[in-house]
Write a protein that holds these residues in place. Structure first.
Motif, mmCIF file in Angstrom:
data_model
loop_
_atom_site.group_PDB
_atom_site.id
_atom_site.type_symbol
_atom_site.label_atom_id
_atom_site.label_comp_id
_atom_site.label_asym_id
_atom_site.label_seq_id
_atom_site.Cartn_x
_atom_site.Cartn_y
_atom_site.Cartn_z
ATOM 1 N N TRP A 122 6.400 -9.996 -6.720
ATOM 2 C CA TRP A 122 5.150 -10.762 -6.796
ATOM 3 C C TRP A 122 5.223 -11.815 -7.891
ATOM 4 O O TRP A 122 4.740 -12.937 -7.713
ATOM 5 N N SER A 127 4.614 -13.228 -1.531
ATOM 6 C CA SER A 127 3.347 -12.629 -1.127
ATOM 7 C C SER A 127 3.580 -11.156 -0.794
ATOM 8 O O SER A 127 4.728 -10.717 -0.619
ATOM 9 N N TRP A 129 3.131 -9.664 1.992
ATOM 10 C CA TRP A 129 3.835 -9.572 3.276
ATOM 11 C C TRP A 129 5.311 -9.924 3.135
ATOM 12 O O TRP A 129 6.171 -9.282 3.726
ATOM 13 N N GLN A 130 5.604 -10.961 2.332
ATOM 14 C CA GLN A 130 7.005 -11.322 2.105
ATOM 15 C C GLN A 130 7.738 -10.222 1.352
ATOM 16 O O GLN A 130 8.905 -9.937 1.629
#
Length: 222
Positions: A122, A127, A129-130
């Motif tokens: 992070w 993100s 989701w990534q």
């Protein structure tokens, strides 16, 4: 070999895996990483099919899928047909019966991912989701593979829940496990032995995959 029953069993196992794996990844990650009120109750509900007798679980599902029950009425309003004694019905029953096999191995795999690794991702600008797609999923793939193998094998061998909800309609709800029972009842021991041997091989191979992956993870950590 009862090829019709084998076809129903394979279709049921494949569709169960396809539907349950995304659910297993989402729920397993949630249970592994989040702290919330009622988490213990959620984990108990997920594990309930492991200790509940299949006929008892099948009975409650049969009651829930009936035309007078809310689930059955909702399904009829959406599709125009009933759930009991249909392939759709045994598929939904299989999804419920296999929840612990799909969720628990993935949950354990996510629990082994260090939280500071997520925080580092992070901080690097990824993100959530990534982070899940690029960092976490490559690390938990042994758990996902174990969940897939266990769900597939358990679905092939499931008997009580499927029989209670779907009966034994040839080409629709009659699975390989039910076919074995029917062959034994008809004193066709050779036919029952052939189909039982197939399930034995599948079960043994599944356990080999699961324990092999567990051994690789212990070796990698050691």
């Amino acid at each position: 070999m009862d090829w019709s029953a084998l076809s129903v069993s394979l279709r049921l196992a494949i569709f169960t895996c396809l539907f349950l794996l995304p659910i297993g990844i989402w729920v397993g990650r949630r249970l592994a990483t989040a702290q919330f009120r009622g988490k213990g109750l959620c984990e108990a509900l997920v594990a309930l099919p492991l200790v509940l007798p299949p006929t008892v679980l099948g009975f409650y599902l049969l009651q829930s899928f009936g035309r007078e029950a809310p689930v059955g009425q909702l399904w009829m309003s959406l599709t125009g047909g009933g759930l009991t004694f249909t392939f759709s019905g045994i598929l939904l029953a299989s999804l419920v019966a296999n929840l612990p096999f799909a969720i628990q191995p993935i949950q354990r795999a996510f629990e082994n991912v260090p939280h500071n690794l997520r925080e580092a991702a992070w901080c690097s600008g990824l993100s959530p989701w990534q982070t899940l797609l690029l960092i976490e999923l490559p690390l938990v793939w042994p758990g996902i593979l174990s969940a897939t193998a266990l769900t597939f094998a358990h679905t092939l061998g499931e008997f009580g829940v499927i029989l209670m909800v779907g009966g034994a309609i040839d080409g629709e709800t009659r699975t390989l496990a039910i076919a074995i029972y029917d062959r034994v009842q008809a004193f066709d021991e050779q036919g029952a032995a052939q189909m039982a041997a197939l399930l034995l091989v599948v079960s043994f191979t599944t356990l080999g995959v699961v324990y092999g992956l567990a051994g690789r993870r212990r070796w990698a950590r050691g």
